[in-house]
Motif scaffolding. Structure first.
Motif, mmCIF file in Angstrom:
data_model
loop_
_atom_site.group_PDB
_atom_site.id
_atom_site.type_symbol
_atom_site.label_atom_id
_atom_site.label_comp_id
_atom_site.label_asym_id
_atom_site.label_seq_id
_atom_site.Cartn_x
_atom_site.Cartn_y
_atom_site.Cartn_z
ATOM 1 N N MET A 155 0.831 -1.212 0.000
ATOM 2 C CA MET A 155 0.000 0.000 0.000
ATOM 3 C C MET A 155 0.866 1.264 0.000
ATOM 4 N N ILE A 156 1.944 1.275 0.765
ATOM 5 C CA ILE A 156 2.841 2.433 0.783
ATOM 6 C C ILE A 156 3.448 2.650 -0.590
ATOM 7 N N LEU A 157 3.917 1.591 -1.228
ATOM 8 C CA LEU A 157 4.542 1.722 -2.546
ATOM 9 C C LEU A 157 3.543 2.140 -3.618
ATOM 10 N N VAL A 158 2.342 1.550 -3.589
ATOM 11 C CA VAL A 158 1.321 1.904 -4.591
ATOM 12 C C VAL A 158 0.911 3.355 -4.451
ATOM 13 N N LEU A 159 0.678 3.813 -3.234
ATOM 14 C CA LEU A 159 0.259 5.193 -3.042
ATOM 15 C C LEU A 159 1.389 6.178 -3.367
ATOM 16 N N SER A 160 2.637 5.801 -3.074
ATOM 17 C CA SER A 160 3.767 6.676 -3.395
ATOM 18 C C SER A 160 3.921 6.844 -4.894
ATOM 19 N N PHE A 161 3.901 5.730 -5.623
ATOM 20 C CA PHE A 161 4.056 5.822 -7.068
ATOM 21 C C PHE A 161 2.820 6.413 -7.733
ATOM 22 N N GLY A 162 1.648 6.205 -7.159
ATOM 23 C CA GLY A 162 0.438 6.852 -7.675
ATOM 24 C C GLY A 162 0.521 8.362 -7.529
ATOM 25 N N GLY A 163 0.995 8.832 -6.384
ATOM 26 C CA GLY A 163 1.170 10.275 -6.185
ATOM 27 C C GLY A 163 2.214 10.851 -7.119
ATOM 28 N N LEU A 164 3.297 10.110 -7.337
ATOM 29 C CA LEU A 164 4.320 10.566 -8.281
ATOM 30 C C LEU A 164 3.752 10.655 -9.692
ATOM 31 N N GLY A 165 2.934 9.672 -10.071
ATOM 32 C CA GLY A 165 2.307 9.701 -11.391
ATOM 33 C C GLY A 165 1.365 10.885 -11.558
ATOM 34 N N LEU A 166 0.582 11.174 -10.534
ATOM 35 C CA LEU A 166 -0.311 12.334 -10.603
ATOM 36 C C LEU A 166 0.465 13.636 -10.698
ATOM 37 N N PHE A 167 1.549 13.728 -9.952
ATOM 38 C CA PHE A 167 2.384 14.932 -10.011
ATOM 39 C C PHE A 167 2.979 15.112 -11.402
ATOM 40 N N LEU A 168 3.514 14.046 -11.981
ATOM 41 C CA LEU A 168 4.107 14.151 -13.310
ATOM 42 C C LEU A 168 3.059 14.455 -14.371
ATOM 43 N N ARG A 169 1.847 13.900 -14.208
ATOM 44 C CA ARG A 169 0.772 14.208 -15.159
ATOM 45 C C ARG A 169 0.367 15.670 -15.074
ATOM 46 N N SER A 170 0.409 16.253 -13.883
ATOM 47 C CA SER A 170 0.063 17.669 -13.755
ATOM 48 C C SER A 170 1.115 18.545 -14.427
ATOM 49 N N LEU A 171 2.371 18.133 -14.393
ATOM 50 C CA LEU A 171 3.407 18.895 -15.093
ATOM 51 C C LEU A 171 3.224 18.810 -16.604
ATOM 52 N N LYS A 172 2.789 17.666 -17.094
ATOM 53 C CA LYS A 172 2.537 17.504 -18.527
ATOM 54 C C LYS A 172 1.397 18.404 -18.980
ATOM 55 N N ALA A 173 0.379 18.549 -18.153
ATOM 56 C CA ALA A 173 -0.753 19.403 -18.497
ATOM 57 C C ALA A 173 -0.340 20.864 -18.565
ATOM 58 N N ILE A 174 0.531 21.296 -17.680
ATOM 59 C CA ILE A 174 1.026 22.678 -17.710
ATOM 60 C C ILE A 174 1.832 22.918 -18.968
ATOM 61 N N ASP A 175 2.652 21.930 -19.356
ATOM 62 C CA ASP A 175 3.496 22.085 -20.546
ATOM 63 C C ASP A 175 2.655 22.190 -21.808
ATOM 64 N N SER A 176 1.562 21.429 -21.903
ATOM 65 C CA SER A 176 0.728 21.479 -23.098
ATOM 66 C C SER A 176 -0.145 22.735 -23.121
ATOM 67 N N ARG A 177 -0.446 23.290 -21.957
ATOM 68 C CA ARG A 177 -1.285 24.486 -21.881
ATOM 69 C C ARG A 177 -0.503 25.742 -22.283
ATOM 70 N N TYR A 178 0.788 25.774 -21.961
ATOM 71 C CA TYR A 178 1.605 26.941 -22.251
ATOM 72 C C TYR A 178 2.764 26.571 -23.160
ATOM 73 N N PRO A 179 2.522 26.427 -24.470
ATOM 74 C CA PRO A 179 3.635 26.076 -25.364
ATOM 75 C C PRO A 179 4.611 27.224 -25.514
ATOM 76 N N ASP A 180 5.809 26.896 -25.929
ATOM 77 C CA ASP A 180 6.842 27.929 -26.081
ATOM 78 C C ASP A 180 6.553 28.849 -27.178
#
Length: 78
Positions: free
Chosen positions: A53-78
């Motif tokens: 449970m600790i490992l699943v929740l840790s990697f799930g949180g990391l995945g959500l964090f990385l997905r949020s960074l991807k959304a910011i990158d696609s919203r504000y292109p260079d």
């Protein structure tokens, strides 16, 4: 720590100095490796379910964090 300090000094003197960067990165990686290798883990009172449970929740949180960074990158292109 001494090679790290010399590396930092060389970088502050000349930021393009390859030897300074090599000393700094090498010494920093050796310090991190030394700290990680000296840590002792003990899972005596932890069940396998709790560990999973600790490992699943840790990697799930990391995945959500990385997905949020991807959304910011696609919203504000260079």
């Amino acid at each position: 720590m001494i090679p790290f300090m010399f590396g930092i000094g060389l970088i502050f003197f000349n930021g393009k100095n390859f030897l300074g960067w090599l000393l700094t990165v090498g010494a920093l990686s050796a310090l991190v490796f030394g700290v990680i290798s000296s840590i002792r883990f003990s899972f005596n009172t932890m069940t396998a379910f709790e560990l999973i449970m600790i490992l699943v929740l840790s990697f799930g949180g990391l995945g959500l964090f990385l997905r949020s960074l991807k959304a910011i990158d696609s919203r504000y292109p260079d």
